[in-house]
Scaffold this active site. Structure first.
Site, PDB file in Angstrom:
ATOM      1  N   CYS A  34      25.811 -14.269 -38.271  1.00  0.00           N
ATOM      2  CA  CYS A  34      26.316 -12.901 -38.196  1.00  0.00           C
ATOM      3  C   CYS A  34      26.820 -12.675 -36.774  1.00  0.00           C
ATOM      4  O   CYS A  34      26.102 -12.956 -35.810  1.00  0.00           O
ATOM      5  CB  CYS A  34      25.212 -11.904 -38.537  1.00  0.00           C
ATOM      6  SG  CYS A  34      25.709 -10.180 -38.280  1.00  0.00           S
TER       7      CYS A  34
ATOM      8  N   ASP B 217      23.701 -16.582 -41.913  1.00  0.00           N
ATOM      9  CA  ASP B 217      24.271 -16.168 -43.189  1.00  0.00           C
ATOM     10  C   ASP B 217      24.483 -17.426 -44.022  1.00  0.00           C
ATOM     11  O   ASP B 217      24.832 -18.484 -43.487  1.00  0.00           O
ATOM     12  CB  ASP B 217      25.614 -15.459 -42.988  1.00  0.00           C
ATOM     13  CG  ASP B 217      25.459 -14.063 -42.404  1.00  0.00           C
ATOM     14  OD1 ASP B 217      24.493 -13.374 -42.774  1.00  0.00           O
ATOM     15  OD2 ASP B 217      26.312 -13.666 -41.600  1.00  0.00           O
TER      16      ASP B 217
END
Length: 158
Positions: A56, A63
């Site tokens: 992120c 992620d």
């Protein structure tokens, strides 16, 4: 009678068959291409990366996504080791889901100039919301069979 496998000589210009360090960033990663021996035939190539990771850009938290890349090759194919290294270079890259997915599709399309390419980025939830991102080039060649990407709507993917 068995046929002997075709031997392709190592090419110093390819990462395939070479010891290669992991690229630090997507920009530093090299995508290799090889000539398509079936260039006169319309067919589909699919790469699936069920454990794609990036960071992120705001929080630095990891992620995770399941990527599916389909393309109808023209004169060139993506060399799979270089694709693996390119995708792995996102592991420490901060980027929003949409940017990562579309950037990957555009980079591959720019390198190999396929007849058609699509990418589906099926991102696992962060904050309770899964994000699915889709991008493609142009129109699918007439008569091309493209199977469903096979990633179910989110219900605890796996």
């Amino acid at each position: 009678m068995s046929r002997s496998p075709r031997k392709t000589p190592k090419s110093p210009s390819l990462q395939l068959g070479q010891a290669v360090e992991w690229p630090a960033t997507p920009d530093a990663a090299r995508l290799d291409r090889v000539p398509n021996p079936q260039a006169g035939t319309d067919y589909l190539v699919r790469f699936t990366a069920p454990e794609f990771t990036s960071l992120c850009p705001v929080t630095g938290q990891p992620d995770f996504a399941h990527l599916v890349i389909d393309y109808a090759p023209g004169a060139w194919l993506v060399e799979s080791k270089s694709l693996k290294l390119y995708l792995a270079s996102f592991r420490n890259h901060g980027g929003f889901h949409e940017d990562c997915t579309v950037s990957i599709g555009k980079r591959i399309a720019a390198e190999i100039k396929p007849k058609w390419l699509r990418i589906g980025g099926y991102w696992y939830p962060r904050g309770g919301i899964p994000i699915d991102v889709f991008w493609q080039t142009g129109k699918l060649p007439k008569g091309m069979w493209v199977p469903d990407q096979g990633v179910a709507p989110y219900r605890g993917r796996g």
